[in-house]
Design a protein around this motif. Sequence first.
Motif, mmCIF file in Angstrom:
data_model
loop_
_atom_site.group_PDB
_atom_site.id
_atom_site.type_symbol
_atom_site.label_atom_id
_atom_site.label_comp_id
_atom_site.label_asym_id
_atom_site.label_seq_id
_atom_site.Cartn_x
_atom_site.Cartn_y
_atom_site.Cartn_z
ATOM 1 N N LEU A 297 0.832 -1.205 0.000
ATOM 2 C CA LEU A 297 0.000 0.000 0.000
ATOM 3 C C LEU A 297 0.867 1.256 0.000
ATOM 4 O O LEU A 297 0.556 2.236 -0.677
ATOM 5 N N GLY A 298 1.945 1.222 0.786
ATOM 6 C CA GLY A 298 2.835 2.370 0.832
ATOM 7 C C GLY A 298 3.459 2.663 -0.512
ATOM 8 O O GLY A 298 3.475 3.812 -0.970
ATOM 9 N N HIS A 299 3.951 1.625 -1.189
ATOM 10 C CA HIS A 299 4.581 1.811 -2.493
ATOM 11 C C HIS A 299 3.554 2.250 -3.536
ATOM 12 O O HIS A 299 3.820 3.155 -4.344
ATOM 13 N N SER B 116 -3.477 19.783 5.467
ATOM 14 C CA SER B 116 -4.899 19.493 5.287
ATOM 15 C C SER B 116 -5.285 18.105 5.789
ATOM 16 O O SER B 116 -6.395 17.898 6.271
ATOM 17 N N GLU B 117 -4.376 17.142 5.696
ATOM 18 C CA GLU B 117 -4.708 15.767 6.040
ATOM 19 C C GLU B 117 -4.003 15.271 7.300
ATOM 20 O O GLU B 117 -4.450 14.304 7.906
ATOM 21 N N GLY B 118 -2.904 15.918 7.667
ATOM 22 C CA GLY B 118 -2.178 15.496 8.852
ATOM 23 C C GLY B 118 -1.025 14.565 8.541
ATOM 24 O O GLY B 118 -1.104 13.738 7.634
ATOM 25 N N LEU B 119 0.049 14.704 9.299
ATOM 26 C CA LEU B 119 1.234 13.894 9.077
ATOM 27 C C LEU B 119 0.991 12.440 9.455
ATOM 28 O O LEU B 119 1.620 11.534 8.910
ATOM 29 N N ASP B 120 0.062 12.202 10.386
ATOM 30 C CA ASP B 120 -0.193 10.832 10.831
ATOM 31 C C ASP B 120 -0.722 9.956 9.699
ATOM 32 O O ASP B 120 -0.446 8.761 9.649
ATOM 33 N N ASP B 121 -1.531 10.536 8.798
ATOM 34 C CA ASP B 121 -2.068 9.759 7.685
ATOM 35 C C ASP B 121 -0.946 9.254 6.786
ATOM 36 O O ASP B 121 -0.962 8.096 6.334
ATOM 37 N N LEU B 122 0.013 10.123 6.508
ATOM 38 C CA LEU B 122 1.142 9.696 5.687
ATOM 39 C C LEU B 122 2.016 8.702 6.445
ATOM 40 O O LEU B 122 2.546 7.762 5.856
ATOM 41 N N ALA B 123 2.136 8.915 7.753
ATOM 42 C CA ALA B 123 2.963 8.013 8.557
ATOM 43 C C ALA B 123 2.432 6.591 8.490
ATOM 44 O O ALA B 123 3.202 5.625 8.421
ATOM 45 N N THR B 124 1.110 6.451 8.495
ATOM 46 C CA THR B 124 0.500 5.131 8.436
ATOM 47 C C THR B 124 0.925 4.390 7.179
ATOM 48 O O THR B 124 1.145 3.174 7.195
ATOM 49 N N LEU B 125 1.064 5.109 6.088
ATOM 50 C CA LEU B 125 1.392 4.481 4.809
ATOM 51 C C LEU B 125 2.889 4.393 4.543
ATOM 52 O O LEU B 125 3.367 3.426 3.961
ATOM 53 N N TRP B 126 3.636 5.415 4.944
ATOM 54 C CA TRP B 126 4.996 5.563 4.446
ATOM 55 C C TRP B 126 6.112 5.463 5.479
ATOM 56 O O TRP B 126 7.242 5.154 5.119
ATOM 57 N N SER B 127 5.845 5.738 6.737
ATOM 58 C CA SER B 127 6.945 5.901 7.691
ATOM 59 C C SER B 127 7.740 4.626 7.923
ATOM 60 O O SER B 127 8.908 4.685 8.309
ATOM 61 N N GLY B 128 7.133 3.465 7.701
ATOM 62 C CA GLY B 128 7.859 2.211 7.902
ATOM 63 C C GLY B 128 8.688 1.770 6.722
ATOM 64 O O GLY B 128 9.395 0.760 6.801
ATOM 65 N N SER B 129 8.628 2.526 5.624
ATOM 66 C CA SER B 129 9.372 2.141 4.416
ATOM 67 C C SER B 129 10.829 2.573 4.516
ATOM 68 O O SER B 129 11.131 3.644 5.050
ATOM 69 N N THR C 43 13.472 3.834 -0.721
ATOM 70 C CA THR C 43 12.281 3.492 -1.494
ATOM 71 C C THR C 43 11.530 4.785 -1.738
ATOM 72 O O THR C 43 11.741 5.782 -1.028
ATOM 73 N N LEU C 44 10.634 4.785 -2.711
ATOM 74 C CA LEU C 44 9.888 6.001 -3.007
ATOM 75 C C LEU C 44 9.047 6.469 -1.815
ATOM 76 O O LEU C 44 9.116 7.640 -1.445
ATOM 77 N N PRO C 45 8.248 5.592 -1.174
ATOM 78 C CA PRO C 45 7.474 6.068 -0.028
ATOM 79 C C PRO C 45 8.361 6.523 1.124
ATOM 80 O O PRO C 45 8.048 7.508 1.803
ATOM 81 N N GLY C 46 9.486 5.829 1.349
ATOM 82 C CA GLY C 46 10.391 6.231 2.415
ATOM 83 C C GLY C 46 11.027 7.583 2.152
ATOM 84 O O GLY C 46 11.167 8.405 3.068
ATOM 85 N N ALA C 47 11.401 7.831 0.900
ATOM 86 C CA ALA C 47 12.006 9.114 0.546
ATOM 87 C C ALA C 47 10.993 10.243 0.642
ATOM 88 O O ALA C 47 11.286 11.324 1.169
ATOM 89 N N MET D 152 19.556 7.071 -6.218
ATOM 90 C CA MET D 152 18.768 5.975 -6.748
ATOM 91 C C MET D 152 17.706 6.476 -7.729
ATOM 92 O O MET D 152 17.440 5.845 -8.748
ATOM 93 N N ALA D 153 17.110 7.633 -7.404
ATOM 94 C CA ALA D 153 16.120 8.213 -8.316
ATOM 95 C C ALA D 153 16.764 8.575 -9.648
ATOM 96 O O ALA D 153 16.185 8.382 -10.713
ATOM 97 N N GLU D 154 17.969 9.082 -9.585
ATOM 98 C CA GLU D 154 18.711 9.431 -10.802
ATOM 99 C C GLU D 154 19.002 8.193 -11.628
ATOM 100 O O GLU D 154 18.943 8.218 -12.876
ATOM 101 N N ALA D 155 19.259 7.070 -10.943
ATOM 102 C CA ALA D 155 19.562 5.812 -11.641
ATOM 103 C C ALA D 155 18.296 5.062 -12.046
ATOM 104 O O ALA D 155 18.369 4.032 -12.719
ATOM 105 N N GLY D 156 17.147 5.572 -11.624
ATOM 106 C CA GLY D 156 15.890 4.910 -11.976
ATOM 107 C C GLY D 156 15.586 3.685 -11.142
ATOM 108 O O GLY D 156 14.790 2.847 -11.550
#
Length: 210
Positions: free
Chosen positions: A35-37, A65-78, A82-86, A203-207
Motif C-alpha cells: 500500500l505504501g509503495h 490538510s490531512e495530517g502527518l499521521d495519515d502519511l505516517a500510516t502508509l509511508w513511515s515504515g518504508s 524506497t519512493l514512499p520512504g524518501a 537511486m532516483a537518478e539511476a531509476g
Amino acid sequence: MPSDPTPRFRRPAPLFPARAEEIPGAPDPQLATELGHESARALLNGVYGSTDPQVVERVLHLVESEGLDDLATLWSGSPATTLPGALWRLYVLHTWVRRNGEDVSRRFREGTHTVPGLRYLAGVAEPPDIEQVRTTMDEILRGAFTGDLPIALGRAGAVAVLCAHGTAHLADRESTHEQQQAMTRQASRLLSTGEELTAAARMAEAGTLS
C-alpha cells in the motif's frame, strides 16, 4: 488513472479502498508495504505533468490538510531508499521547516560555516532568513512532484546536512549538559536524514527508486 488530462488530486489513503478493506485489524506488514509503495507512486504520477496548479498546491500542503499521521500510516515504515520512504522524509523535513522557520534558519546559517558548498546545492541565498528557507523547502517539495525528483531529494538532503552541522555547532553553546546532549542527538538525526535523502536522490537518478 482517469482520462481527464487534468486529474483531480486525491489524498493517498483512499487510493486503494478495496485493498484497505481487506485489512481486518492491524495491517499485514507485506500488504502495508504494498500500500505504501502503490500510494506513493500513484500520488507522484497523479501530480506529475498536471496542468492544474491547484493539484500541485494541494500536494504541497497535504500535511496541513490531512495530517502527518495519515502519511505516517502508509509511508513511515518504508526504508529510506524506497519512493514512499524518501517522500516520507521529504514531507517530515518540509513540515519541520514550515513550523520552525526561525530555528531552522539559525541552524542552517551555522551549518554554512562548516560546509559552505552545500548551500549552493540546497539553493538557499546567503544569508538565509526564515522566509527564504521556507520558500526553498516549498520549491523542493513542489519540484519532487512536478520537476526533477532526484534534484529535489538532493536539495532536501543538503538542507538537512547543513542543519545537522549547524545544530552540532549550536550544541556546544548550550548551557547545560542535558541541552547539549539533546542538540547532539538532533544533529545526528538530521545528518542521517540528509544522508538518506542523498542516497535516495542517487537511486532516483539511476531509476531504481521504487
